[in-house]
Structure formats: C-alpha cells, structure tokens
Design an enzyme around this catalytic site. Structure first.
Site, PDB file in Angstrom:
ATOM      1  N   GLU A 119       0.842  -1.203   0.000  1.00  0.00           N
ATOM      2  CA  GLU A 119       0.000   0.000   0.000  1.00  0.00           C
ATOM      3  C   GLU A 119       0.875   1.249   0.000  1.00  0.00           C
ATOM      4  O   GLU A 119       2.036   1.201   0.394  1.00  0.00           O
ATOM      5  CB  GLU A 119      -0.894   0.025   1.241  1.00  0.00           C
ATOM      6  CG  GLU A 119      -1.809  -1.179   1.396  1.00  0.00           C
ATOM      7  CD  GLU A 119      -2.802  -1.303   0.255  1.00  0.00           C
ATOM      8  OE1 GLU A 119      -3.282  -0.263  -0.231  1.00  0.00           O
ATOM      9  OE2 GLU A 119      -3.092  -2.437  -0.155  1.00  0.00           O
ATOM     10  N   TYR A 227      -6.782   3.966 -21.484  1.00  0.00           N
ATOM     11  CA  TYR A 227      -7.257   3.497 -20.182  1.00  0.00           C
ATOM     12  C   TYR A 227      -6.797   4.469 -19.101  1.00  0.00           C
ATOM     13  O   TYR A 227      -5.609   4.820 -19.048  1.00  0.00           O
ATOM     14  CB  TYR A 227      -6.724   2.088 -19.878  1.00  0.00           C
ATOM     15  CG  TYR A 227      -7.234   1.621 -18.540  1.00  0.00           C
ATOM     16  CD1 TYR A 227      -8.553   1.195 -18.409  1.00  0.00           C
ATOM     17  CD2 TYR A 227      -6.431   1.684 -17.403  1.00  0.00           C
ATOM     18  CE1 TYR A 227      -9.065   0.837 -17.178  1.00  0.00           C
ATOM     19  CE2 TYR A 227      -6.937   1.326 -16.163  1.00  0.00           C
ATOM     20  CZ  TYR A 227      -8.256   0.907 -16.056  1.00  0.00           C
ATOM     21  OH  TYR A 227      -8.768   0.568 -14.843  1.00  0.00           O
ATOM     22  N   LYS A 242      -3.024  -1.101 -12.040  1.00  0.00           N
ATOM     23  CA  LYS A 242      -3.828  -0.261 -12.940  1.00  0.00           C
ATOM     24  C   LYS A 242      -3.003   0.113 -14.169  1.00  0.00           C
ATOM     25  O   LYS A 242      -3.532   0.235 -15.263  1.00  0.00           O
ATOM     26  CB  LYS A 242      -4.278   1.014 -12.221  1.00  0.00           C
ATOM     27  CG  LYS A 242      -5.198   0.720 -11.060  1.00  0.00           C
ATOM     28  CD  LYS A 242      -5.453   1.968 -10.247  1.00  0.00           C
ATOM     29  CE  LYS A 242      -6.334   1.683  -9.050  1.00  0.00           C
ATOM     30  NZ  LYS A 242      -5.670   0.835  -8.034  1.00  0.00           N
TER      31      LYS A 242
END
Ligand SMILES: *[C@@H]1O[C@H](CO)[C@@H](O)[C@H](O)[C@H]1NC(C)=O
Ligand SMILES: *[C@@H]1O[C@H](CO)[C@@H](O)[C@H](O)[C@H]1NC(C)=O
Ligand SMILES: *[C@@H]1O[C@H](CO)[C@@H](O)[C@H](O)[C@H]1NC(C)=O
Ligand SMILES: *[C@@H]1O[C@H](CO)[C@@H](O)[C@H](O)[C@H]1NC(C)=O
Length: 332
Positions: A119, A227, A242
């Site tokens: 994270e 994207y 991503k």
C-alpha cells in the site's frame, strides 16, 4: 627510524585501523550470518500471517517448484520460528490489530524481521513499529526488498511471432476507466469529472455497479483507445496493476495519474503511456486524446515497446516472498 621505515609503519598502521573500522561497522554476528548465506545453505522464510487472511496451502519447496528459486524454504508454520532466517509480517493485519508481533518470543541471533506492504504510505496507518524490523519490503525502488506490481522483461529473440499486430483491433470506446473505490476527495475523481466533459469516458467497476469479472476485464479494456490508470493516492513509485495489468496488458494506452513522469520512465518506456501532468489543463489532455485516436500511425507508436518487452506481473504472495532469497545477498 629511517624515512623508509617510517612510511612502512604508517602504512601498516593505517591498514590495521581501517580493518578495525570495517569490522566495527559490521558486527561479528552479522558477518557470520552473511557468510552463512554465501555458503549456499537453505534460507528459511517464515510468513507470520498471510496477507489479507488468505492462506495458501504450502506443500513442499514451493519456491523451487513454482519459481525455480533454489534453497529458499517458505513456511507458514509458527513453530518454525526459532529456525527461521527471516520472518515476514504483512502490515495490514498489524495495522488492524488482527495480528501482533511475537515480541514475547526469544528472537534467534541473526534472524531478520521484514515489514511487508504494497500500500501507499497514506494507507499504511500510523502505528509505530520502528525498532523491530530489519528490512522494508514494498513496491518502492529504494526499499530494502523491492516488489513492484509489474515490470517489463526483454523479449527473447525467437519470441517474435506476435510483433505484427501490436495494436488490438475493434476499438469502440475512446477512454475507459474501471473504478471500485470512488471518493470525491481523490484527485483522480476531480480529473475524471473534468475529462468526461471533454471526451466520453466508459466507466466500469463496483463504484458504478458495473462490475467486470476477471475474464471480461482485459477484453473490455482492449476495446478502448485509452485506459485511465489513475492511482488512488499519489506517492513516490506507487505504480500499481492499474498501469501494468489494466493498461499495458489490456492493450489500451495508459493515461496515468500518479507519481511524476520520471518515476514511470524509470520502469517503463517514455512512449508507452500518457501522463496527465504532460498537459496544462484537462481540456488539453482531452483534445489530445481525441486527435491521437484518429491518427492511426501516431497512436500505434504507443505500442512499439511491445516489440522489445513483455509485461511481467507480480500478483502472487508466494512468488513475492520467494523473491526475497535472490535479493538477500545484496542487503546490508
Ligand atoms: C534444503 O531444502 C531442500 C528442500 O526441502 C532439502 O531437500 C535439502 O536437504 C535442504 N538442504 C539443507 C542443507 O538443509
Ligand atoms: C508445524 O511444525 C511442527 C514442528 O515441526 C509440527 O509438529 C506441526 O505438525 C506443524 N504444523 C503444521 C500445521 O504443519
Ligand atoms: C497519522 O498521523 C498524522 C500526523 O501525525 C495525522 O495527521 C493523521 O491523521 C494520522 N492518520 C491516522 C489514520 O491516524
Ligand atoms: C473484430 O470485429 C470483427 C467484425 O465484427 C470480427 O470478425 C473480429 O473477430 C473481431 N476481432 C477481435 C480481435 O475481436
């Protein structure tokens, strides 16, 4: 004492002093530990708890069996604590209080504790765990043990069968975004709100009640020219799936919102993505995307990297942890 002798003894003294200094820097124990590693014995890594409470069923030498990594034994049986060379703690469960550090156990000499998180700092909580850990294992390039979300690996010479059709056919959407966690306060939400006034953006994902299952994610993205690989928080080196998976593997040019361009360029070719910061305004970005989609040749240049590289994803906790072993000899 002659001049010659004086020089000789000065030299000897300097060498001895230097040697003492070096030895002091590295305790004898540390030295022994590293020497052991070089002696190519097995390294035992104990994973104290599985990330997100999802256990794998370890059987046999998984690092060798699945990843070809030798002499690296991954175990999750806590009774092996006293034999473990390294113990890995995933931060999320420490943060939530579901797990605590085994400070009541006697830590064997030379055993290293590894703090693991994928994270961004913003989402790692504030607990002060300092002092207990030897190594930080995270996605950032300057971590002790770097575990990126993905990387590019050079293609093998014989692997050139697919270099003809680099750009996926049948593009039907200009820009797409898959978002599960939509929060107004995220910078990416503000960018999306502005962008959708300039160009159409197809949104999928939990946030809009249009979930894509694992099998339809990439085919859906491959029908988009662009994207929106927008990270949920902006921090150094925080470039996630991503970008690697949805964008590069999905076959749509990633439009990235995240750390500065240089940090993307450190891990991917300059011309494999478009950075939101490249434009003075979101309006300019929108106009650029519209024009680029219509220019077949220029658009295809964003896929040229595929001639040289394949995307390698890291998504498996077993693999990530096994990868500690080959990196161990470089650690201070
Ligand atoms: C290292 O681990 C492998 C696989 O478990 C085992 O076969 C081998 O005997 C071990 N070697 C040493 C020196 O402990
Ligand atoms: C864990 O290791 C201990 C000691 O080697 C052994 O007795 C026990 O059966 C192991 N537990 C599991 C679940 O494998
Ligand atoms: C963490 O600490 C910072 C500064 O001390 C504070 O502003 C922030 O609210 C804290 N975050 C959490 C999740 O406690
Ligand atoms: C693209 O569309 C054509 C015509 O609809 C179809 O025949 C073809 O299979 C499609 N190709 C891909 C890669 O989906």
């Amino acid at each position: 004492m002659s001049k010659k002798h004086f020089f000789f003894w000065t030299l000897i003294t300097s060498v001895i002093l230097l040697a003492i200094k070096c030895l002091k820097q590295q305790s004898a124990q540390e030295y022994f530990y590293r020497a052991e590693i070089f002696r190519s014995r097995n390294i035992t890594i104990l994973l104290w708890h599985w990330p997100f409470g999802k256990p794998y069923h370890l059987s046999g030498d998984v690092c060798l069996k699945h990843y070809g990594i030798h002499r690296c034994l991954l175990v999750d049986n806590r009774s092996l604590f006293s034999q473990a060379d390294l113990v890995v703690f995933h931060n999320r469960e420490l943060q939530s209080g579901q797990q605590i550090l085994p400070l009541h156990l006697t830590r064997p000499c030379g055993q290293k504790w590894v703090w693991l998180s994928l994270e961004s700092p913003e989402n790692n909580g504030n607990q002060s765990l300092g002092g207990h850990f030897n190594y930080v294992m995270t996605y950032s390039r300057d971590a002790d043990i770097t575990i990126p979300y993905g990387t590019l690996v050079p293609r093998k010479a014989e692997d050139c069968s697919t270099t003809n059709n680099l750009v996926p056919k049948n593009k039907t959407s200009l820009a797409c975004w898959v978002v599960s966690n939509y929060q107004k306060t995220h910078k990416r939400s503000a960018v999306y709100q502005k962008l959708k006034r300039i160009i159409p953006v197809d949104v999928h994902g939990r946030a809009v009640n249009k979930r894509l299952d694992a099998d339809s994610l990439l085919p859906t993205i491959s029908r988009c020219y662009f994207y929106l690989a927008f990270e949920n928080s902006i921090s150094r080196d925080y470039i996630t799936e991503k970008f690697w998976y949805n964008g590069l593997m999905g076959g749509a040019v990633p439009v990235v919102l995240g750390p500065p361009r240089e940090q993307y360029e450190a891990v991917a070719p300059k011309h494999s993505f478009i950075h939101v910061d490249d434009f003075r305004s979101i309006q300019e970005l929108g106009k650029f995307l519209k024009k680029l989609a219509m220019d077949k040749e220029r658009y295809s240049e964003y896929f040229a990297w595929k001639k040289q590289y394949n995307v390698k994803l890291y998504r498996d906790w077993q693999e990530r942890i096994c990868m500690i072993c080959p990196k161990l000899n470089n650690l201070q």
